[in-house]
Design a protein around this motif. Structure first.
Motif, PDB file in Angstrom:
ATOM      1  N   ALA A 432       0.823  -1.207   0.000  1.00 58.23           N
ATOM      2  CA  ALA A 432       0.000   0.000   0.000  1.00 58.23           C
ATOM      3  C   ALA A 432       0.855   1.254   0.000  1.00 58.23           C
ATOM      4  CB  ALA A 432      -0.930  -0.010   1.216  1.00 58.23           C
ATOM      5  N   ALA A 433       1.942   1.239   0.747  1.00 54.74           N
ATOM      6  CA  ALA A 433       2.811   2.412   0.805  1.00 54.74           C
ATOM      7  C   ALA A 433       3.459   2.688  -0.550  1.00 54.74           C
ATOM      8  CB  ALA A 433       3.881   2.212   1.876  1.00 54.74           C
ATOM      9  N   ARG A 434       3.907   1.605  -1.202  1.00 57.31           N
ATOM     10  CA  ARG A 434       4.545   1.806  -2.503  1.00 57.31           C
ATOM     11  C   ARG A 434       3.527   2.262  -3.558  1.00 57.31           C
ATOM     12  NH1 ARG A 434       9.627   0.600  -4.386  1.00 57.31           N
ATOM     13  NH2 ARG A 434      10.100   0.833  -2.175  1.00 57.31           N
ATOM     14  N   ARG A 435       2.325   1.706  -3.514  1.00 53.98           N
ATOM     15  CA  ARG A 435       1.278   2.158  -4.436  1.00 53.98           C
ATOM     16  C   ARG A 435       0.962   3.631  -4.228  1.00 53.98           C
ATOM     17  NH1 ARG A 435      -3.563  -2.380  -4.658  1.00 53.98           N
ATOM     18  NH2 ARG A 435      -2.554  -3.843  -6.100  1.00 53.98           N
ATOM     19  N   GLN A 436       0.891   4.018  -2.964  1.00 53.74           N
ATOM     20  CA  GLN A 436       0.573   5.417  -2.672  1.00 53.74           C
ATOM     21  C   GLN A 436       1.652   6.351  -3.223  1.00 53.74           C
ATOM     22  OE1 GLN A 436       0.027   6.149   1.503  1.00 53.74           O
ATOM     23  NE2 GLN A 436      -0.804   8.190   1.205  1.00 53.74           N
ATOM     24  N   ALA A 437       2.892   5.929  -3.150  1.00 52.36           N
ATOM     25  CA  ALA A 437       3.977   6.760  -3.675  1.00 52.36           C
ATOM     26  C   ALA A 437       3.861   6.915  -5.191  1.00 52.36           C
ATOM     27  CB  ALA A 437       5.323   6.140  -3.305  1.00 52.36           C
ATOM     28  N   TRP A 438       3.542   5.829  -5.896  1.00 52.43           N
ATOM     29  CA  TRP A 438       3.392   5.916  -7.344  1.00 52.43           C
ATOM     30  C   TRP A 438       2.155   6.724  -7.737  1.00 52.43           C
ATOM     31  CZ3 TRP A 438       6.632   5.226 -11.126  1.00 52.43           C
ATOM     32  CH2 TRP A 438       7.770   4.437 -10.929  1.00 52.43           C
TER      33      TRP A 438
END
Length: 475
Positions: A432-438
């Motif tokens: 979720a954190a990586r998706r949010q960054a993208w």
């Protein structure tokens, strides 16, 4: 569209999204082609969706007879009889209560300052004030639906034993669609009940006046005759003007004052007429008008139901309406998908968009070469900028690549999760954190972001991401 027609579309959506074993993706594409041929490429959204749903029942009906029963329960007439009976019973009960209440006082005496009829009048005036304030507020349309009224007017499909997940989803969506109409039906029922109560009060007033000799008077610890005269003059002014019955002067009002323990002696006929006129003017007629208005709005909503076309499911279907093959250009950046991954992406796009999409692939751009790579020609294709989720999104590299692509056409940031999931598994917080960054990078670069695992694409989620924005409203 009509609510009965919208019910067909919503049931098909429940079948396709739960999903149901009697319906496949190939069936869905077939229904879209039939609807496109029948309605035409330029057909309104509602007409296309209804034609698609009707085509679907040609296959669904013979395969799963229970579907016809679910659809039959969803028609408005299923709850219409129960609602009509409830309204009639409520109105009769209110009328009977009005007749039964001794609303002018006890001991055959009308206390001019404290008959219960004033409570009824004040309550209705308060209701009118609330209605007026509610109408002036933004979004004044009723949104909440009492559970008791919902039980009478909305279907209980979740009790069906056939593939319970589908009817449960359908029942929830149908209830949301019908809730505004049912709220107006409930409002009409309450207005009719209030009008029936006032009519019962008037009827009871005159029925008692025929067989009993009522007398009028007043008593007060704090008010004198002058104040009572002014109060009655203001409170009964509408009834006096409408009926032509003149209110008594100050001397007459003073003569009506009762001594402690004294009995009223003045005839009450005039006051009974005034109270009846007041109930008619301030309760009976306004409530009937409000009931008619609420009923008209309920009928109008039944004929003008709106589907949530901005939702991804409907947006995806409406993208198929024109029958155009989606033209896409895959532009990898610092990520080289193998040929099998590209073919899986091609299959996912075909399943998501309902047709064999036209996908071309451009050479991969190495990291840091976003300024040197030649831009694709402005050929009307949607650019799918392919990134790897494991890479750290950088505005000066990935963001610049997105902005350069946007100069030649519409851009979607497509982020491949395959390598990230292979390394970290389904680590929800990390994912979720990586998706949010993208997503944040795509937003600042003027693009949307969609996520896909090219090892095993989630077609439904990918389709929702592709078609999640915009939308229109069905007529």
């Amino acid at each position: 569209m009509k609510q009965a027609d919208a019910a067909q579309v919503l049931l098909l959506r429940a079948i396709e999204t739960v999903p149901h074993p009697a319906w496949s993706a190939d069936d869905g594409r077939w229904a879209s082609r039939v609807a496109r041929d029948e309605a035409g490429a330029g057909a309104p959204a509602g007409e296309f969706l209804l034609a698609r749903a009707r085509a679907a029942w040609q296959r669904l009906g013979p395969r799963e007879p229970a579907l016809a029963r679910w659809l039959g329960w969803a028609r408005p007439r299923a709850g219409g009889l129960g609602g009509a009976v409830a309204i009639a019973a409520l109105a009769l009960a209110a009328f009977a209560a009005g007749v039964a209440i001794d609303h002018v006082g006890s001991a055959q005496r009308i206390d001019l300052l404290a008959p219960p009829v004033w409570g009824v009048l004040l309550w209705n005036l308060a209701v009118y004030a609330v209605i007026a304030v509610h109408a002036l507020l933004p979004g004044g349309r009723p949104r909440r639906l009492p559970r008791a009224w919902a039980a009478l007017t909305l279907p209980r499909l979740a009790r069906a034993g056939d593939a319970a997940a589908v009817p449960a989803r359908f029942a929830a969506e149908l209830a949301a669609l019908r809730a505004p109409r049912a709220a107006f039906q409930g409002a009409a029922a309450l207005h009719l009940a209030a009008a029936a109560l006032a009519l019962g009060l008037i009827a009871g007033l005159y029925l008692r006046g025929l067989v009993l000799d009522y007398r009028a008077g007043w008593q007060s610890t704090f008010l004198d005759a002058r104040q009572v005269h002014a109060l009655l003059g203001a409170a009964l002014a509408p009834a006096s003007r409408a009926s032509g019955i003149a209110l008594p002067d100050l001397a007459a009002v003073q003569a009506l004052q009762l001594p402690a323990g004294g009995a009223a002696v003045a005839p009450a006929a005039m006051w009974i007429h005034l109270y009846a006129w007041q109930l008619g003017l301030l309760v009976l007629l306004p409530r009937l008008a409000l009931a008619l208005l609420a009923g008209w709005r309920a009928r109008r909503l039944a004929a003008h139901a709106e589907l949530p076309l901005a939702e991804p499911y409907f947006a995806r279907l409406l993208a198929q309406r024109a029958g155009r093959v989606p033209r896409l250009l895959l532009c990898p950046y610092a990520h080289r998908p193998d040929p099998q991954a590209v073919e899986r992406l091609r299959a996912a796009l075909a399943a998501a968009l309902g047709d064999a999409s036209d996908l071309q692939a451009a050479p991969a751009v190495p990291h840091g070469a976003e300024d040197d790579a030649p831009l694709p020609p402005a050929d009307g294709r949607t650019r799918l900028a392919l990134f790897a989720l494991g890479a750290t999104p950088e505005a000066e590299n990935h963001g610049r690549f997105l902005r350069r692509l946007a100069q030649t056409g519409t851009v979607l940031a497509l982020v491949d999760e395959a390598a990230f999931r292979a390394r970290f598994g389904d680590d929800a917080p990390r994912l979720a954190a990586r998706r949010q960054a993208w997503q944040a990078l795509a937003a600042t670069s003027g693009a949307d972001a969609a996520f896909i695992d090219l090892r095993a694409p989630d077609v439904q989620g990918f389709a929702d991401a592709l078609c999640g924005g915009g939308g229109e409203r069905a007529p």
